[in-house]
Design an enzyme around this catalytic site. Structure first.
Site, PDB file in Angstrom:
ATOM      1  CB  SER A   1      -0.929  -0.065   1.203  1.00 43.50           C
ATOM      2  OG  SER A   1      -2.104   0.644   0.939  1.00 43.50           O
TER       3      SER A   1
ATOM      4  CE  LYS B   1     -16.299  21.978  10.514  1.00 36.28           C
ATOM      5  NZ  LYS B   1     -15.028  22.126   9.827  1.00 36.28           N
TER       6      LYS B   1
END
Lengths: 195, 313
Positions: free
Chosen positions: B125, B177
């Site tokens: 990764s 948010k």
């Protein structure tokens, strides 16, 4: 300042006579100054010249360790040698010995010109020169230690050598005791596991 | 008296002049022709790759890509270093941190220095992100690598909160948010937004691998479904160049840089006295990191996109 310069001359060229005078007046301030200069100046010069080696991270630490280590050795050494000298029948003041041992660091400054001369040599000769210089400075320092103990405590030559060597023999002996103790413990432990 | 003072003044002058001369002489003594040898630098990327400063002490620094980037820059600035081996032993980590390291490695290569990756136990990764930008990749056949992909973790603790009687409320400035907040499920729109983010990061990862490995994007996409490969599989697929351990990588880097075999090796970064004596190194606490990720909302942080195989947790 004038008498300090004379003292420095006498320590370098007439150590026996000058250390005799320390029983009356011990120049510990001069000794402290000489100690700090001779301990830090060679290292500072090296770090200033070896910036390409990127040792600046370690400079502070190395200087601190060097100064602290030498200071501890100086102070403890004074105490130990004073104690052993007194036991050996000598009579003298610890502050006199303290000052004398501090001034005995003077030969370390000789490293600087000797290193400069080493720069004129190359290869094996340079290595040989540096080794000889280190031995000479080390020997000179111990000769000053010898005169310091002998003259301040009014001991004979052989007793002075014994006083100087006693701490090393003690450490050697303690080391031997620890090794034997450890070996016996391990052997005992191993035996108990197998029986 | 005058004679003695004169002698001491002469000695002081000799010592002072010697000190000044030595300042200029020491570089020459320590840097003779015989001493100037081209070197290979080894930089270690160990554990989970995370951005930031990590832990910095007087005698050591560890964790955080800031330290690794600093070492890469030191290697870049060191005239004696002609090649760098990046020793990767990492399951991955944060995508931005891996990207930062990858960018820094590319800048290093741009100076003309050779960069070779040596994979250890695992270089997956984010660890592969770093490796992909190097000149050559060495891995052991049993190394675990690949896992080309990105994910953003999310946990929904709504049911748990209900069970223990906690009711969270937020007064928000905008509808998104508190996206990825663990106290409620994702809305369909939010899920799409996060998926867009992941897709964007994935595209960036694919581009890096395609460019770094000189592979077709389509081919990379076919390999980049997140699966882990062994070093043996990766070599067959073109994700790895050679089999070998760290020393093979060092020799390979030296050969690529035109150096003699068995080159001098230099490592950067402070090392703690304990690690120098015992070879110990502190492990990044992965469980702590992942716990912080899923509780990021409560700690005021946004969960980081991770290039980290799920199976290696």
């Amino acid at each position: 300042m004038q008498s300090n310069l004379v003292l420095i001359y006498d320590v370098v060229f007439r150590p026996r006579q000058v250390f005799q005078s320390f029983s009356r007046a011990a120049p510990w301030r001069l000794a402290l100054g000489v100690f700090i200069l001779s301990t830090t100046l060679p290292s500072l010069v090296f770090f200033a010249g070896a910036q390409h080696l990127m040792l600046e991270h370690f400079m502070g630490l190395i200087l601190f360790v060097e100064l602290a280590g030498s200071l501890v050795f100086w102070v403890l050494g004074t105490g130990v040698y004073h104690f052993i000298a007194e036991i050996s029948g000598g009579e003298g003041r610890a502050v006199s010995l303290f000052s004398a041992l501090g001034l005995a660091h003077l030969p370390h400054l000789a490293m600087l010109p000797l290193f400069v001369l080493a720069g004129l040599l190359s290869g094996a000769l340079q290595t040989l020169w540096l080794a000889a210089a280190a031995c000479a400075i080390w020997g000179w320092t111990w000769i000053l230690y010898y005169y310091a103990v002998k003259e301040i405590y009014q001991l004979s030559g052989s007793k002075t050598v014994l006083v100087l060597c006693a701490p090393f023999f003690a450490v050697l002996f303690m080391g031997l005791v620890i090794v034997v103790f450890f070996a016996v413990s391990v052997a005992q432990f191993s035996l108990e596991n197998y029986l | 008296m005058l004679y003695k003072k004169s002698v001491v003044y002469v000695l002081i002058a000799v010592i002072a002049v010697s000190a000044i001369l030595l300042v200029f002489q020491i570089p020459a003594m320590t840097k003779t022709k015989a001493n100037i040898q081209s070197k290979v630098a080894v930089i270690y990327v160990e554990g989970v790759i995370m951005g930031g400063h990590g832990q910095v002490g007087i005698l050591n620094d560890q964790g955080g890509t800031d330290n690794i980037m600093k070492q890469i820059r030191e290697a870049r600035d060191d005239q004696e270093v002609k090649a760098v081996v990046i020793r990767v032993n990492s399951p991955g980590g944060s995508a931005p941190a891996s990207q930062e390291l990858g960018e820094e490695i590319q800048k290093l290569r741009a100076t003309g220095k050779v960069v070779v990756t040596s994979m250890g136990d695992v270089a997956a990764s984010g660890g592969y992100w770093i490796a992909a930008v190097s000149d050559k990749i060495y891995a052991n056949p049993a190394t675990l690598t690949g896992s080309i992909g990105v994910y953003i973790p999310y946990s929904n603790w709504e049911e748990l909160y209900k069970k223990i009687g906690i009711q969270q409320e937020k007064i928000k400035s905008g509808p998104y948010k508190d996206i990825l907040s663990p106290d409620r499920p994702l809305t369909v729109e939010e899920r799409a937004m996060v998926q867009d983010m992941v897709n964007d990061l994935y595209e960036q990862f694919v581009q890096v691998v395609a460019t770094g490995r000189h592979m077709d994007e389509v081919q990379v996409r076919s390999l980049a479904d997140g699966r882990v490969y062994t070093g043996h599989q990766a070599k067959d697929l073109g994700l790895v160049d050679e089999y070998g351990n760290l020393y093979d990588a060092i020799d390979g880097a030296a050969a690529l840089a035109g150096l003699k075999p068995n080159p001098d090796v230099v490592e950067y970064g402070k090392k703690s006295p304990l690690s120098m004596l015992m070879g110990a190194s502190s492990q990044f606490n992965l469980n702590k990191l992942l716990f912080e990720q899923v509780t990021a909302e409560n700690t005021g942080r946004f969960p980081l996109p991770l290039a980290l195989p799920e199976s290696m947790r």
